[in-house]
Design a protein around this motif. Structure first.
Motif, PDB file in Angstrom:
ATOM      1  N   ALA A   1      -7.877  53.746  68.647  1.00 53.09           N
ATOM      2  CA  ALA A   1      -7.209  53.077  67.531  1.00 53.09           C
ATOM      3  C   ALA A   1      -8.096  51.985  66.939  1.00 53.09           C
ATOM      4  O   ALA A   1      -8.708  51.208  67.659  1.00 53.09           O
ATOM      5  CB  ALA A   1      -5.886  52.485  68.003  1.00 53.09           C
ATOM      6  N   LEU A   2      -8.142  51.949  65.637  1.00 54.49           N
ATOM      7  CA  LEU A   2      -8.861  50.881  64.955  1.00 54.49           C
ATOM      8  C   LEU A   2      -7.986  49.636  64.929  1.00 54.49           C
ATOM      9  O   LEU A   2      -6.760  49.736  64.830  1.00 54.49           O
ATOM     10  CB  LEU A   2      -9.182  51.293  63.519  1.00 54.49           C
ATOM     11  N   ASN A   3      -8.605  48.479  64.969  1.00 54.12           N
ATOM     12  CA  ASN A   3      -7.822  47.255  64.836  1.00 54.12           C
ATOM     13  C   ASN A   3      -7.416  47.097  63.365  1.00 54.12           C
ATOM     14  O   ASN A   3      -7.926  47.824  62.495  1.00 54.12           O
ATOM     15  CB  ASN A   3      -8.574  46.039  65.388  1.00 54.12           C
ATOM     16  N   PRO A   4      -6.495  46.195  63.048  1.00 51.98           N
ATOM     17  CA  PRO A   4      -6.006  46.077  61.666  1.00 51.98           C
ATOM     18  C   PRO A   4      -7.101  45.804  60.638  1.00 51.98           C
ATOM     19  O   PRO A   4      -7.049  46.325  59.521  1.00 51.98           O
ATOM     20  CB  PRO A   4      -5.008  44.912  61.739  1.00 51.98           C
ATOM     21  N   PHE A   5      -8.112  45.014  60.991  1.00 54.54           N
ATOM     22  CA  PHE A   5      -9.181  44.706  60.051  1.00 54.54           C
ATOM     23  C   PHE A   5     -10.006  45.953  59.722  1.00 54.54           C
ATOM     24  O   PHE A   5     -10.251  46.260  58.552  1.00 54.54           O
ATOM     25  CB  PHE A   5     -10.079  43.594  60.608  1.00 54.54           C
ATOM     26  N   ALA A   6     -10.439  46.676  60.754  1.00 51.15           N
ATOM     27  CA  ALA A   6     -11.219  47.900  60.536  1.00 51.15           C
ATOM     28  C   ALA A   6     -10.368  48.947  59.819  1.00 51.15           C
ATOM     29  O   ALA A   6     -10.851  49.643  58.920  1.00 51.15           O
ATOM     30  CB  ALA A   6     -11.743  48.437  61.862  1.00 51.15           C
ATOM     31  N   GLN A   7      -9.106  49.067  60.214  1.00 51.21           N
ATOM     32  CA  GLN A   7      -8.210  50.034  59.572  1.00 51.21           C
ATOM     33  C   GLN A   7      -8.050  49.721  58.086  1.00 51.21           C
ATOM     34  O   GLN A   7      -8.048  50.626  57.248  1.00 51.21           O
ATOM     35  CB  GLN A   7      -6.842  50.044  60.265  1.00 51.21           C
ATOM     36  N   ALA A   8      -7.951  48.446  57.731  1.00 47.21           N
ATOM     37  CA  ALA A   8      -7.816  48.054  56.320  1.00 47.21           C
ATOM     38  C   ALA A   8      -9.064  48.455  55.529  1.00 47.21           C
ATOM     39  O   ALA A   8      -8.951  48.923  54.386  1.00 47.21           O
ATOM     40  CB  ALA A   8      -7.564  46.558  56.210  1.00 47.21           C
ATOM     41  N   LYS A   9     -10.247  48.302  56.112  1.00 48.05           N
ATOM     42  CA  LYS A   9     -11.492  48.703  55.437  1.00 48.05           C
ATOM     43  C   LYS A   9     -11.526  50.218  55.219  1.00 48.05           C
ATOM     44  O   LYS A   9     -11.872  50.696  54.138  1.00 48.05           O
ATOM     45  CB  LYS A   9     -12.717  48.279  56.247  1.00 48.05           C
ATOM     46  N   VAL A  10     -11.154  50.960  56.267  1.00 47.38           N
ATOM     47  CA  VAL A  10     -11.136  52.420  56.179  1.00 47.38           C
ATOM     48  C   VAL A  10     -10.128  52.870  55.118  1.00 47.38           C
ATOM     49  O   VAL A  10     -10.401  53.782  54.326  1.00 47.38           O
ATOM     50  CB  VAL A  10     -10.829  53.025  57.570  1.00 47.38           C
ATOM     51  N   GLU A  11      -8.968  52.221  55.078  1.00 46.24           N
ATOM     52  CA  GLU A  11      -7.943  52.557  54.078  1.00 46.24           C
ATOM     53  C   GLU A  11      -8.420  52.223  52.668  1.00 46.24           C
ATOM     54  O   GLU A  11      -8.139  52.954  51.721  1.00 46.24           O
ATOM     55  CB  GLU A  11      -6.628  51.830  54.379  1.00 46.24           C
ATOM     56  N   MET A  12      -9.146  51.120  52.525  1.00 43.79           N
ATOM     57  CA  MET A  12      -9.676  50.743  51.216  1.00 43.79           C
ATOM     58  C   MET A  12     -10.675  51.800  50.727  1.00 43.79           C
ATOM     59  O   MET A  12     -10.645  52.214  49.566  1.00 43.79           O
ATOM     60  CB  MET A  12     -10.345  49.372  51.279  1.00 43.79           C
TER      61      MET A  12
ATOM     62  N   ALA B   1      -8.427  61.334  61.567  1.00 43.75           N
ATOM     63  CA  ALA B   1      -8.972  61.926  62.799  1.00 43.75           C
ATOM     64  C   ALA B   1     -10.470  61.622  62.925  1.00 43.75           C
ATOM     65  O   ALA B   1     -10.966  61.371  64.030  1.00 43.75           O
ATOM     66  CB  ALA B   1      -8.724  63.429  62.814  1.00 43.75           C
ATOM     67  N   PHE B   2     -11.184  61.637  61.806  1.00 42.62           N
ATOM     68  CA  PHE B   2     -12.605  61.322  61.838  1.00 42.62           C
ATOM     69  C   PHE B   2     -12.849  59.909  62.359  1.00 42.62           C
ATOM     70  O   PHE B   2     -13.690  59.684  63.224  1.00 42.62           O
ATOM     71  CB  PHE B   2     -13.229  61.478  60.435  1.00 42.62           C
ATOM     72  N   TRP B   3     -12.090  58.942  61.843  1.00 47.33           N
ATOM     73  CA  TRP B   3     -12.302  57.555  62.259  1.00 47.33           C
ATOM     74  C   TRP B   3     -11.889  57.338  63.709  1.00 47.33           C
ATOM     75  O   TRP B   3     -12.535  56.555  64.418  1.00 47.33           O
ATOM     76  CB  TRP B   3     -11.609  56.591  61.302  1.00 47.33           C
ATOM     77  N   ALA B   4     -10.869  58.030  64.171  1.00 42.66           N
ATOM     78  CA  ALA B   4     -10.509  57.952  65.594  1.00 42.66           C
ATOM     79  C   ALA B   4     -11.655  58.501  66.445  1.00 42.66           C
ATOM     80  O   ALA B   4     -11.999  57.931  67.490  1.00 42.66           O
ATOM     81  CB  ALA B   4      -9.215  58.715  65.860  1.00 42.66           C
ATOM     82  N   HIS B   5     -12.283  59.581  65.969  1.00 45.35           N
ATOM     83  CA  HIS B   5     -13.411  60.179  66.685  1.00 45.35           C
ATOM     84  C   HIS B   5     -14.613  59.226  66.708  1.00 45.35           C
ATOM     85  O   HIS B   5     -15.277  59.075  67.738  1.00 45.35           O
ATOM     86  CB  HIS B   5     -13.788  61.509  66.028  1.00 45.35           C
TER      87      HIS B   5
END
Length: 152
Positions: free
Chosen positions: A34-45, A97-101
């Motif tokens: 799992a990505l943390n909220p900061f990394a997840q926000a960047k990936v979502e952006m 799935a890519f980012w989880a990998h």
């Protein structure tokens, strides 16, 4: 009322211990992926810039994002790593799935956020050193980040 013997009570408690251990293992695996909220926000952006409709990203929408500088190379490399079914579209499910990998391959949340930030600021897609090989591997851009890369 259920009658139990000492042996069945121990077996039952042993089963609870096995269940608790399995749940703990799953929790550790999930946190490793799992990505943390900061990394997840960047990936979502980044996803929102690649996928105008939020559902799929096409080669055309990705090319528009990357522009002419490293555009084709970035699109080819990204799709070769993320578009698992090779249908020319990346779905949100493939993206996540890519980012989880990538995370599971040894990248820290900080390194993922830093590299995605580079991409958001005009950088090229990179070879993530995650066991998936990008198209044009001899031309793939290496990371420009300050973090150590996971071993191949």
């Amino acid at each position: 009322m259920v009658a139990t013997t000492a042996g069945s009570a121990v077996a039952c408690l042993g089963g609870i211990g096995v269940l608790a251990a399995a749940l703990g293992q799953k929790s550790r695996q999930t946190s490793r992926r799992a990505l943390n909220p900061f990394a997840q926000a960047k990936v979502e952006m980044l996803w929102s810039r690649l996928s105008p409709n939020g559902m799929v990203a096409t080669r055309e929408s990705a090319a528009a994002f990357f522009g002419s500088r490293f555009g084709k190379l970035s699109v080819d490399a990204m799709f070769s790593q993320v578009d698992v079914d090779k249908d020319g579209q990346m779905t949100k499910q493939e993206w996540d799935a890519f980012w989880a990998h990538v995370k599971e391959s040894g990248y820290s949340n900080e390194s993922i956020a830093e590299e995605v930030d580079n991409i958001l600021n005009g950088g090229a897609w990179i070879d993530w050193h995650d066991g998936r090989h990008p198209a044009h591997p001899t031309k793939a851009i290496s990371s420009q980040c300050s973090f150590p890369l996971p071993e191949r």
